[in-house]
Design an enzyme around this catalytic site. Structure first.
Site, PDB file in Angstrom:
ATOM      1  N   GLY A   4      -6.888   3.713  10.860  1.00  0.00           N
ATOM      2  CA  GLY A   4      -7.800   2.594  10.733  1.00  0.00           C
ATOM      3  C   GLY A   4      -7.381   2.795   8.851  1.00  0.00           C
ATOM      4  N   THR A   5      -6.953   3.104   8.452  1.00  0.00           N
ATOM      5  CA  THR A   5      -7.072   2.668   6.863  1.00  0.00           C
ATOM      6  C   THR A   5      -6.359   1.150   6.513  1.00  0.00           C
ATOM      7  OG1 THR A   5      -4.705   3.884   6.235  1.00  0.00           O
ATOM      8  CG2 THR A   5      -7.101   5.157   6.130  1.00  0.00           C
ATOM      9  N   GLY A   6      -4.916   1.013   6.968  1.00  0.00           N
ATOM     10  CA  GLY A   6      -4.675  -0.326   6.662  1.00  0.00           C
ATOM     11  C   GLY A   6      -5.524  -2.053   7.095  1.00  0.00           C
ATOM     12  N   CYS A   7      -6.390  -1.217   8.195  1.00  0.00           N
ATOM     13  CA  CYS A   7      -6.768  -2.504   8.709  1.00  0.00           C
ATOM     14  C   CYS A   7      -8.173  -2.400   7.972  1.00  0.00           C
ATOM     15  CB  CYS A   7      -7.027  -2.278   9.924  1.00  0.00           C
ATOM     16  SG  CYS A   7      -6.467  -2.347  11.621  1.00  0.00           S
ATOM     17  N   LYS A  45       1.155  -1.391  -0.300  1.00  0.00           N
ATOM     18  CA  LYS A  45       0.219  -0.214  -0.399  1.00  0.00           C
ATOM     19  C   LYS A  45       0.850   1.342   0.042  1.00  0.00           C
ATOM     20  CE  LYS A  45      -1.849  -1.993   3.565  1.00  0.00           C
ATOM     21  NZ  LYS A  45      -2.411  -2.166   4.731  1.00  0.00           N
ATOM     22  N   THR A  56      -7.299   9.469   8.846  1.00  0.00           N
ATOM     23  CA  THR A  56      -6.765   7.784   8.573  1.00  0.00           C
ATOM     24  C   THR A  56      -6.714   7.314   8.704  1.00  0.00           C
ATOM     25  OG1 THR A  56      -4.729   9.190   8.488  1.00  0.00           O
ATOM     26  CG2 THR A  56      -5.717   9.331   6.648  1.00  0.00           C
TER      27      THR A  56
END
Length: 380
Positions: free
Chosen positions: A317-320, A282, A315
């Site tokens: 928690g974007t990865g989760c 990402k 932003t």
């Protein structure tokens, strides 16, 4: 205690009340006389069984010696398992929690996703973000909590690991009861927890597993023990469908800096060589007008997913959210490339929908429910 199963009356509603502090339990039948079931249980119905008018709500009822106060069901008692006969004997009032068992012909079920991850007390990341994402996309979400964080939009104040035995118990409880269509793995705080997850994968053989190797939060906080990373690489990389590191995590795992797309590809090839089946790096932490995420596999050309960067502080928690959205779409039957494309579109829209909202004084959460989907039904 044991629950009686009566096949010959399977079409009738049977309500069981487990009793937490009493020396006996009650089996209640709705709108039927107890005498009709005597031969199935091999005992007579006590003479004190009686009927009391029913009301709509039945959250609890109280029992005192010599009286039965039940909102509208025929009631008779049975002795418990003799081994437990001395446990919790009392004639005082107690609460019961109703469980309804109905044997019916089921036509549908919900798609189910399991998140194995840490808890974020601020609600923006971790299992909270995963479950919100599952719900927003019409998936029935389940969870196994690996750790608890004291956390808000500004950072993490503390982490407490959950015992590996409890983590294992949560995972087994979900798999042994529900049809799990996809698994998302997030923060695994200890080496033993990683091994528990690996053994559970081997035991239950889920076919769609997304691993988000959570090591560093959006706010820059470290989330994992140093020695745990090595075990994750060794025990999980080859077992899962997809690994989804951000730029910082990919740089750490590959042992090289990542400043552009060319270096993203070099790092991805190193991760594939370390055992990964596929890698999604990402690119949200790179500078530029666009955010480019790239899916790398062993057999296909890299899949570039490009979207304009969203100007927002929200932003957290974007990865989760991204990894759980991939799991959700795979639970619905999409292949990996299509699931990644759909998840990219979802997270981009969730970022846009949350830009004008202030939640806390740091990195706020996305708007997971900008266009929620009702729980989807799958025909059995």
């Amino acid at each position: 205690f044991a629950i009686h199963t009566v096949n010959k009356v399977a079409s009738k509603k049977i309500i069981f009340f487990p009793i937490t502090t009493s020396y006996r339990f009650f089996t209640l039948f709705l709108n039927k006389t107890p005498q009709k079931y005597n031969r199935f249980f091999g005992r007579s119905v006590p003479k004190h069984a009686h009927y009391i008018p029913i009301t709509k709500n039945l959250p609890t009822f109280a029992f005192r010696k010599g009286s039965h106060t039940v909102n509208g069901l025929r009631l008779y008692s049975h002795e418990p398992d003799p081994d437990n006969a001395a446990v919790g004997k009392t004639d005082e009032a107690f609460s019961l929690f109703p469980y309804i068992k109905m044997n019916i012909n089921t036509t549908f079920r919900y798609p189910v996703a399991l998140t194995i991850a840490g808890s974020d007390s601020g609600g923006g990341a971790g299992i909270q973000a995963d479950l919100k994402t599952f719900s927003a996309l019409g998936i029935f979400g389940t969870s196994a909590i690996t750790s608890i964080t004291a956390q808000n939009t500004q950072g993490i104040r503390g982490i407490q690991a959950i015992s590996p035995e409890i983590v294992e118990g949560q995972i087994h409880a979900v798999f042994e009861d529900l049809t799990v269509d996809a698994v998302k793995i997030g923060m695994l705080y200890s080496r033993e927890t990683v091994r528990i997850v690996a053994r559970s994968i081997d035991r239950f053989s889920p076919s769609k597993i997304i691993l988000d190797p959570v090591m560093i939060s959006t706010s820059g906080s470290k989330l994992i023990e140093d020695k745990t990373i090595e075990v994750i690489v060794k025990e999980l990389f080859y077992r899962v469908t997809l690994v989804t590191p951000n730029i910082d995590e990919a740089a750490f795992l590959s042992g090289m800096p990542i400043r552009n797309e060319a270096e993203m590809e070099i790092a991805a090839q190193k991760l594939l060589a370390s055992g990964c089946r596929s890698v999604l790096i990402k690119g949200g932490h790179l500078e530029g007008e666009n955010v480019t995420d790239i899916l790398f596999t062993h057999d296909e050309a890299p899949l570039r997913l490009v979207a304009p960067a969203v100007d927002t502080q929200n932003t957290h928690g974007t990865g989760c959210t991204f990894s759980s959205a991939i799991a959700a779409y795979m639970a619905l039957g999409k292949g990996l490339p299509d699931a990644v494309r759909a998840a990219k579109a979802y997270i981009t829209a969730a970022l846009h929908a949350g830009t004008d909202v202030k939640t806390g004084y740091g990195h706020g959460p996305l708007n997971h429910f900008f266009d929620p989907v009702p729980l989807i039904k799958i025909k059995v």
